[in-house]
Enzyme design. Structure first.
Site, short mmCIF file in Angstrom:
data_model
loop_
_atom_site.label_atom_id
_atom_site.label_comp_id
_atom_site.label_asym_id
_atom_site.label_seq_id
_atom_site.Cartn_x
_atom_site.Cartn_y
_atom_site.Cartn_z
N ALA A 24 2.58 9.36 15.43
CA ALA A 24 2.52 10.44 14.44
C ALA A 24 1.77 9.99 13.19
CB ALA A 24 3.92 10.91 14.07
N SER A 25 2.02 8.75 12.76
CA SER A 25 1.34 8.25 11.56
C SER A 25 -0.16 8.21 11.77
CB SER A 25 1.87 6.86 11.16
OG SER A 25 1.41 5.84 12.04
N LYS A 26 -0.60 7.80 12.96
CA LYS A 26 -2.03 7.67 13.21
C LYS A 26 -2.69 9.04 13.38
CE LYS A 26 -2.10 3.20 12.92
NZ LYS A 26 -2.71 2.57 11.75
N VAL B 59 0.81 -1.23 0.00
CA VAL B 59 0.00 0.00 0.00
C VAL B 59 0.84 1.27 0.00
CG1 VAL B 59 -2.01 -1.09 1.10
CG2 VAL B 59 -0.25 0.01 2.54
N ASN C 174 -6.76 -0.36 6.03
CA ASN C 174 -6.50 -0.93 7.35
C ASN C 174 -5.06 -1.42 7.53
OD1 ASN C 174 -7.23 -2.76 9.82
ND2 ASN C 174 -6.47 -4.17 8.25
N SER D 55 -5.90 5.02 15.38
CA SER D 55 -5.67 4.32 16.65
C SER D 55 -6.06 5.28 17.76
CB SER D 55 -4.19 3.96 16.80
OG SER D 55 -3.89 3.61 18.14
N TYR E 150 4.75 5.65 15.08
CA TYR E 150 3.41 5.06 14.98
C TYR E 150 2.35 6.10 15.36
CZ TYR E 150 -0.35 1.61 15.57
OH TYR E 150 -1.52 0.90 15.48
P1 NAD Z 1 -1.83 -7.37 11.76
O1 NAD Z 1 -0.34 -7.31 11.82
O2 NAD Z 1 -2.54 -8.55 12.34
O3 NAD Z 1 -2.30 -7.23 10.23
C1 NAD Z 1 -1.78 -6.22 9.41
C2 NAD Z 1 -1.77 -6.72 7.97
O4 NAD Z 1 -1.29 -5.66 7.12
C3 NAD Z 1 -0.84 -7.91 7.75
O5 NAD Z 1 -1.52 -8.95 7.07
C4 NAD Z 1 0.30 -7.34 6.90
O6 NAD Z 1 0.86 -8.28 5.98
C5 NAD Z 1 -0.43 -6.21 6.16
N1 NAD Z 1 0.51 -5.19 5.71
C6 NAD Z 1 1.53 -4.62 6.40
N2 NAD Z 1 2.19 -3.75 5.63
C7 NAD Z 1 1.57 -3.75 4.41
C8 NAD Z 1 1.79 -3.06 3.20
N3 NAD Z 1 2.80 -2.20 3.07
N4 NAD Z 1 0.96 -3.31 2.16
C9 NAD Z 1 -0.06 -4.20 2.29
N5 NAD Z 1 -0.32 -4.89 3.41
C10 NAD Z 1 0.50 -4.66 4.45
O7 NAD Z 1 -2.35 -6.01 12.41
P2 NAD Z 1 -3.75 -5.54 13.03
O8 NAD Z 1 -3.60 -5.48 14.48
O9 NAD Z 1 -4.88 -6.27 12.42
O10 NAD Z 1 -3.73 -4.03 12.53
C11 NAD Z 1 -4.58 -3.53 11.52
C12 NAD Z 1 -4.60 -2.02 11.63
O11 NAD Z 1 -5.12 -1.66 12.92
C13 NAD Z 1 -3.24 -1.34 11.53
O12 NAD Z 1 -3.37 -0.14 10.80
C14 NAD Z 1 -2.88 -1.06 12.96
O13 NAD Z 1 -1.98 0.01 13.08
C15 NAD Z 1 -4.24 -0.73 13.53
N6 NAD Z 1 -4.34 -0.83 14.98
C16 NAD Z 1 -4.06 -2.00 15.60
C17 NAD Z 1 -4.13 -2.05 17.00
C18 NAD Z 1 -3.80 -3.32 17.76
O14 NAD Z 1 -3.70 -3.23 18.97
N7 NAD Z 1 -3.63 -4.47 17.12
C19 NAD Z 1 -4.51 -0.92 17.72
C20 NAD Z 1 -4.82 0.25 17.05
C21 NAD Z 1 -4.72 0.29 15.66
#
Ligand code: NAD
Length: 263
Positions: A159-161, A63, A89, A143, A157
């Site tokens: 800052a990105s969010k 992405v 996502n 987030s 992280y």
């Molecule tokens: P996860 O690691 O289980 O899944 C993330 C997926 O994104 C993976 O399958 C990975 O291969 C894919 N990915 C990573 N970089 C990529 C790229 N450059 N192009 C395409 N795909 C890519 O993570 P998750 O916990 O399901 O997180 C999903 C989203 O939720 C993220 O944006 C994360 O920052 C956000 N988030 C997660 C949490 C948490 O506690 N898990 C909290 C707040 C926000």
């Protein structure tokens, strides 16, 4: 069925929140384009959807690359005829993303490229497709750290969010009269592979747990339910919002020893 006849593109669909959302959206009638860096795992998500009688197709994309973002949207329109929903996502968290004083430039660039630029590119190519479909819904994953400082520093992280949150608001305002809604989903900590290594360490796990009034981490399915609401027409008057799904973190003042509020 809450997403009947909709086509939804979900990035990061191989794992965690993206996978749970792909399965749920398909159960609710959407045709799902499951996008991920890891094609094999995205294909496994698609197989689960098809085995349950749903429709989906996998697509490999990074992405953070413009040509991949363009190609994933083109693939959605070619495969299913249109695009109604994009759930940006995909995201990363780096274990050495720490204080502003010691986080390296390489980590900063990597995290910002995926978490912020990746969402920008997803929107850049999806908006024209949504307009061609007569409008639609954009859900960008931010987030809870976009609205309050993380208890444990993770500067790139966070800052990105924060960037995702601000950018999504602006997109929502710009396209509100063209029938495009854009919202940020702000999860609290979720038990997914993203945090698996970190949460496996009892001390680091507890350091986060103490801030959650509900006293537990979220499940990916709980984020999928929130995303489903934002994707569906049930949220037809919801745009530009900061949709916090955080077990009460942002609403609470909790003592550092993690006691639940006492009288
Ligand atoms: P996860 O690691 O289980 O899944 C993330 C997926 O994104 C993976 O399958 C990975 O291969 C894919 N990915 C990573 N970089 C990529 C790229 N450059 N192009 C395409 N795909 C890519 O993570 P998750 O916990 O399901 O997180 C999903 C989203 O939720 C993220 O944006 C994360 O920052 C956000 N988030 C997660 C949490 C948490 O506690 N898990 C909290 C707040 C926000």
């Amino acid at each position: 069925m809450r997403l009947k006849d909709k086509v939804a593109l979900i990035t990061g669909s191989a794992s965690g929140i993206g996978k749970a959302s792909s399965l749920l959206f398909a159960r609710e009638g959407a045709k799902v384009v499951a996008v991920d860096l890891k094609l094999d795992a995205a294909e496994a998500t698609v197989k689960e959807i098809r085995d349950a009688g749903g429709e989906a197709a996998a697509f490999a994309a990074d992405v953070s690359k413009a040509k991949d973002a363009a190609a994933m949207v083109e693939f959605a329109e070619k495969t299913f005829g249109k695009l109604n929903v994009i759930f940006n996502n995909a995201g990363v968290f780096h274990p050495n993303d720490e204080s502003v004083t010691n986080t390296t430039e390489e980590i900063w660039d990597m995290v910002i490229n995926v978490n912020l630029k990746g969402v920008f590119l997803g929107c850049q190519y999806a908006v024209p497709a949504l307009l061609r479909a007569g409008g639609g819904s954009i859900i960008n994953t931010a987030s809870f750290v976009a609205v309050m400082g993380a208890a444990v520093p993770q500067i790139a992280y966070t800052a990105s969010k924060g960037g995702v949150l601000a950018m999504t608001r602006e997109i929502a305002v710009e396209f509100a009269r063209q029938n495009i809604r854009a919202n940020s989903l702000c999860p609290g900590p979720v038990e997914t592979p993203l945090l698996a290594e970190l949460l496996a360490d009892p001390a680091r796990r507890n350091r986060r747990l103490v801030h959650i009034p509900m006293g537990r981490f979220a499940r990916a399915e709980e984020m999928a339910n929130a995303a489903l609401f934002l994707a569906s027409d049930e949220s037809s008057f919801v745009t530009g919002t900061t949709f916090l799904v955080d077990g009460g973190i942002s609403g609470a003042y909790i003592t550092p020893d993690g006691d639940a509020p006492q009288r």
